[in-house]
Design a protein around this motif. Structure first.
Motif, PDB file in Angstrom:
ATOM      1  N   GLY A   1      -4.700  11.153  10.725  1.00  0.00           N
ATOM      2  CA  GLY A   1      -4.086  12.373  10.208  1.00  0.00           C
ATOM      3  C   GLY A   1      -3.220  12.142   8.984  1.00  0.00           C
ATOM      4  N   THR A   2      -3.005  10.899   8.609  1.00  0.00           N
ATOM      5  CA  THR A   2      -2.182  10.563   7.447  1.00  0.00           C
ATOM      6  C   THR A   2      -3.045   9.837   6.424  1.00  0.00           C
ATOM      7  N   ARG A   3      -3.013  10.294   5.180  1.00  0.00           N
ATOM      8  CA  ARG A   3      -3.779   9.608   4.133  1.00  0.00           C
ATOM      9  C   ARG A   3      -3.136   8.281   3.798  1.00  0.00           C
ATOM     10  N   ARG A   4      -3.951   7.247   3.758  1.00  0.00           N
ATOM     11  CA  ARG A   4      -3.478   5.895   3.422  1.00  0.00           C
ATOM     12  C   ARG A   4      -4.083   5.494   2.092  1.00  0.00           C
ATOM     13  N   LEU A   5      -3.233   5.090   1.125  1.00  0.00           N
ATOM     14  CA  LEU A   5      -3.705   4.629  -0.175  1.00  0.00           C
ATOM     15  C   LEU A   5      -4.460   3.319  -0.011  1.00  0.00           C
ATOM     16  N   VAL A   6      -5.548   3.150  -0.739  1.00  0.00           N
ATOM     17  CA  VAL A   6      -6.341   1.928  -0.665  1.00  0.00           C
ATOM     18  C   VAL A   6      -6.291   1.178  -1.995  1.00  0.00           C
ATOM     19  N   LEU A   7      -6.709   1.807  -3.089  1.00  0.00           N
ATOM     20  CA  LEU A   7      -6.642   1.195  -4.413  1.00  0.00           C
ATOM     21  C   LEU A   7      -6.931   2.232  -5.483  1.00  0.00           C
ATOM     22  N   SER A   8      -6.633   1.887  -6.744  1.00  0.00           N
ATOM     23  CA  SER A   8      -6.898   2.794  -7.860  1.00  0.00           C
ATOM     24  C   SER A   8      -7.498   2.013  -9.023  1.00  0.00           C
ATOM     25  N   ALA A   9      -8.144   2.746  -9.926  1.00  0.00           N
ATOM     26  CA  ALA A   9      -8.719   2.170 -11.143  1.00  0.00           C
ATOM     27  C   ALA A   9      -8.647   3.231 -12.231  1.00  0.00           C
TER      28      ALA A   9
END
Length: 191
Positions: free
Chosen positions: A62-70
């Motif tokens: 139920g909670t969004r978890r950040l993984v990575l960005s580009a």
């Protein structure tokens, strides 16, 4: 290193003829078309990221978890493919699932989970299983030149369970932006 002559008076007649022929060829329409075709061709991967850290462990459903960005600079009227993949698994018995989201910004700032969505996907998870990999592929055609920044995040479906993102060996989460060339417009028919 040879010195380039300032005028044609400084070169031999046969060299002058050759220089004039090369100049004529450079202005030939077929040559301009070839240069234009090269500029229109796909440039390949223009931005990517592979998660370098370890597993993302035990975040609640139920909670969004950040993984990575580009991010990558993108050009108006070109077609880009934004792709992401991440292996997710769940604790406890029974089946569950998780959603993968791509959010983005176009001003060079780092996107957040509340930035506009670019694409999404989902993955079904078995109990205590090896991670199942979710994949997102999203086409993107910018209307102006800008820096496209993309964030991959994950949210589990069941708030009573814990979720994990695998990040080891060849199964690390990945995110990449690929230039596919000039956007020619859609083809085909909607049904």
């Amino acid at each position: 290193m040879a010195r380039i002559a300032r005028t044609t008076k400084d070169v031999e007649p046969q060299t002058e003829r050759r220089l004039r022929e090369l100049d004529r060829q450079a202005r030939h329409p077929a040559d301009r078309v070839a240069r234009g075709a090269a500029a229109a061709a796909a440039q390949g991967i223009v931005g990517y990221r592979t998660r370098s850290g370890g597993h993302i462990s035990s975040f609640p459903g139920g909670t969004r978890r950040l993984v990575l960005s580009a991010n990558a600079p993108v050009t108006a009227d070109r077609l880009y493919l934004v792709s992401a993949r991440a292996g997710v698994w769940v604790s406890g018995p029974g089946y569950s699932g998780a959603d993968l989201f791509l959010t983005h910004t176009t001003d060079g700032s780092e996107p957040t989970t509340s930035s506009p969505d670019l694409g999404g996907s989902w993955v079904t998870l078995r109990e205590f299983s090896i991670p199942n990999q979710g994949v997102i592929d999203q086409l993107y055609v910018p209307t102006a030149d800008h820096v496209l920044s993309v964030l991959l995040s994950v949210v589990g479906w069941d708030s009573a369970r814990s979720y994990f993102v695998w990040s080891a060996d060849v199964r690390r989460p990945q995110l990449w932006i690929t230039d596919l060339g000039v956007a020619l417009g859609p083809s085909g028919v909607d049904y």
